[in-house]
Design an enzyme around this catalytic site. Structure first.
Site, mmCIF file in Angstrom:
data_model
loop_
_atom_site.group_PDB
_atom_site.id
_atom_site.type_symbol
_atom_site.label_atom_id
_atom_site.label_comp_id
_atom_site.label_asym_id
_atom_site.label_seq_id
_atom_site.Cartn_x
_atom_site.Cartn_y
_atom_site.Cartn_z
ATOM 1 C CE LYS A 13 -1.990 -1.188 3.887
ATOM 2 N NZ LYS A 13 -1.253 -2.446 4.176
ATOM 3 N NE ARG A 88 -4.369 -1.445 9.754
ATOM 4 C CZ ARG A 88 -3.288 -0.939 9.180
ATOM 5 N NH1 ARG A 88 -3.278 0.287 8.751
ATOM 6 N NH2 ARG A 88 -2.228 -1.687 9.031
ATOM 7 N NE ARG A 123 7.858 -2.940 6.007
ATOM 8 C CZ ARG A 123 6.561 -2.712 6.187
ATOM 9 N NH1 ARG A 123 5.896 -2.001 5.298
ATOM 10 N NH2 ARG A 123 5.952 -3.213 7.225
ATOM 11 N NE ARG A 156 6.415 -0.867 10.045
ATOM 12 C CZ ARG A 156 5.311 -0.725 9.335
ATOM 13 N NH1 ARG A 156 5.306 0.028 8.254
ATOM 14 N NH2 ARG A 156 4.197 -1.310 9.695
ATOM 15 N NE ARG A 167 2.121 -5.311 10.974
ATOM 16 C CZ ARG A 167 3.137 -5.095 10.127
ATOM 17 N NH1 ARG A 167 4.299 -5.679 10.322
ATOM 18 N NH2 ARG A 167 2.988 -4.285 9.105
HETATM 19 P P1 AP5 Z 1 4.882 -1.588 1.779
HETATM 20 O O1 AP5 Z 1 4.518 -0.722 0.628
HETATM 21 O O2 AP5 Z 1 5.668 -0.992 2.883
HETATM 22 O O3 AP5 Z 1 3.565 -2.330 2.327
HETATM 23 P P2 AP5 Z 1 2.332 -1.781 3.139
HETATM 24 O O4 AP5 Z 1 1.132 -2.471 2.609
HETATM 25 O O5 AP5 Z 1 2.332 -0.287 3.171
HETATM 26 O O6 AP5 Z 1 2.725 -2.418 4.549
HETATM 27 P P3 AP5 Z 1 2.678 -1.879 6.012
HETATM 28 O O7 AP5 Z 1 3.345 -2.953 6.835
HETATM 29 O O8 AP5 Z 1 3.222 -0.489 6.133
HETATM 30 O O9 AP5 Z 1 1.182 -1.885 6.266
HETATM 31 P P4 AP5 Z 1 0.496 -2.059 7.563
HETATM 32 O O10 AP5 Z 1 -0.849 -1.893 7.052
HETATM 33 O O11 AP5 Z 1 0.702 -3.241 8.412
HETATM 34 O O12 AP5 Z 1 1.219 -0.942 8.454
HETATM 35 P P5 AP5 Z 1 0.842 0.551 8.777
HETATM 36 O O13 AP5 Z 1 2.077 1.308 8.767
HETATM 37 O O14 AP5 Z 1 -0.301 1.016 7.973
HETATM 38 O O15 AP5 Z 1 5.625 -2.867 1.177
HETATM 39 C C1 AP5 Z 1 6.150 -3.860 2.016
HETATM 40 C C2 AP5 Z 1 7.498 -4.349 1.467
HETATM 41 O O16 AP5 Z 1 7.279 -5.018 0.236
HETATM 42 C C3 AP5 Z 1 8.465 -3.209 1.164
HETATM 43 O O17 AP5 Z 1 9.755 -3.623 1.491
HETATM 44 C C4 AP5 Z 1 8.309 -2.993 -0.349
HETATM 45 O O18 AP5 Z 1 9.498 -2.474 -0.946
HETATM 46 C C5 AP5 Z 1 7.964 -4.386 -0.853
HETATM 47 N N1 AP5 Z 1 7.039 -4.411 -1.979
HETATM 48 C C6 AP5 Z 1 5.976 -3.590 -2.182
HETATM 49 N N2 AP5 Z 1 5.311 -3.924 -3.292
HETATM 50 C C7 AP5 Z 1 5.953 -5.009 -3.804
HETATM 51 C C8 AP5 Z 1 5.730 -5.823 -4.963
HETATM 52 N N3 AP5 Z 1 4.696 -5.611 -5.811
HETATM 53 N N4 AP5 Z 1 6.596 -6.842 -5.206
HETATM 54 C C9 AP5 Z 1 7.643 -7.066 -4.345
HETATM 55 N N5 AP5 Z 1 7.891 -6.327 -3.242
HETATM 56 C C10 AP5 Z 1 7.066 -5.305 -2.975
HETATM 57 O O19 AP5 Z 1 0.290 0.373 10.279
HETATM 58 C C11 AP5 Z 1 1.148 -0.005 11.320
HETATM 59 C C12 AP5 Z 1 0.363 -0.074 12.609
HETATM 60 O O20 AP5 Z 1 -0.220 1.222 12.903
HETATM 61 C C13 AP5 Z 1 -0.826 -1.041 12.624
HETATM 62 O O21 AP5 Z 1 -0.424 -2.358 12.923
HETATM 63 C C14 AP5 Z 1 -1.678 -0.415 13.737
HETATM 64 O O22 AP5 Z 1 -1.160 -0.711 15.001
HETATM 65 C C15 AP5 Z 1 -1.515 1.076 13.490
HETATM 66 N N6 AP5 Z 1 -2.527 1.599 12.550
HETATM 67 C C16 AP5 Z 1 -2.286 2.178 11.339
HETATM 68 N N7 AP5 Z 1 -3.443 2.536 10.742
HETATM 69 C C17 AP5 Z 1 -4.436 2.158 11.610
HETATM 70 C C18 AP5 Z 1 -5.843 2.236 11.548
HETATM 71 N N8 AP5 Z 1 -6.492 2.764 10.488
HETATM 72 N N9 AP5 Z 1 -6.534 1.742 12.593
HETATM 73 C C19 AP5 Z 1 -5.927 1.229 13.682
HETATM 74 N N10 AP5 Z 1 -4.590 1.107 13.797
HETATM 75 C C20 AP5 Z 1 -3.844 1.578 12.760
#
Ligand code: AP5
Length: 210
Positions: A13, A88, A123, A156, A167
């Protein structure tokens, strides 16, 4: 364009949001990045969110909805935005509706759990600006150093194997019901998140027109 990127942790994402916001000239809003920044700065919201985040649980809805309410009224959101990591839960999606935000498209980036577990181990994120890299799929120009700001690249805390599994469970239990929620509104599209980063971008852009 008011776009939601939906998908499991590590589905890509943030990676897609970064490219597509340039393409569409609209801001990308990541609740994860906003919360991580608050944790880093030791704000009261950050202190409240830290324990949830580190164990892979969701931060309570009222906290995250408050963040989004404040962010979406800012001027740069007038021409549209990309939401990465919000909503979410169904109550978060309902809160968006209650704010009168009419979402145009929800794109789910689909990646199976086994691939997610493998992918997140590779990552690395910038400890300063939060930019995301992958040791194999998106390496930085210089090992361990952010291309954008020169910051140090780190693993991370929530990318430890056990936390990744937690997760994923949270995603299936609490976030996947959003697929039906948006399918019912006729605005959900699904793309293959294993097609390579550039191909996934092409699919997401095509899904905005479809
Ligand atoms: P990346 O683009 O970083 O993936 P992502 O989907 O953004 O993953 P996140 O882990 O950041 O999402 P998340 O939803 O768990 O965490 P968030 O920060 O939102 O890609 C991942 C890796 O793959 C990278 O190394 C990239 O280079 C590689 N990659 C990407 N695309 C690829 C492809 N096509 N092919 C190969 N490799 C690829 O949330 C973290 C925490 O915050 C949550 O756990 C929660 O505690 C809190 N939080 C955030 N939002 C909320 C909410 N709305 N409600 C409640 N808690 C929340």
């Amino acid at each position: 364009m008011k776009l939601i990127l939906l998908g499991a942790p590590g589905a890509g994402k943030g990676t897609q949001a970064e490219v597509i916001c340039e393409e569409l000239k609209i801001p990308a809003i990541s609740t994860g990045n906003i919360i991580r920044e608050a944790v880093k700065n030791g704000t009261p919201m950050g202190a409240k969110a830290k324990t949830y985040m580190e164990k892979g649980a969701l931060v309570p809805d009222d906290v995250v909805i408050g963040i989004i309410k404040e962010r979406l009224v800012q001027d740069d959101c007038k021409g549209g935005f990309i939401l990465d990591g919000f909503p979410r839960t169904v109550p978060q999606a309902e809160a968006l509706d209650a704010m009168g935000v009419a979402i145009d498209r929800v794109v789910e980036i689909s990646v199976p759990d086994e691939a997610i577990e493998k992918r997140l181990g590779g990552r690395r994120v910038c400890g300063s600006c939060g930019s995301s890299y992958h040791m194999e799929h998106k390496p930085p120009k210089q090992e361990g150093v952010c291309d954008k700001c020169g910051g140090e690249l780190i693993l991370r805390k929530d990318d430890q194997p056990e936390t990744i599994r937690d997760r994923l469970k949270v995603y299936h239990d609490q976030t996947e019901p959003l697929k039906d929620f948006y399918q019912g509104k006729g605005i959900l599209r699904v793309v293959d998140g294993q097609a390579g980063i550039e191909n996934t971008t092409k699919q997401v852009l095509a899904a905005l027109e479809a």
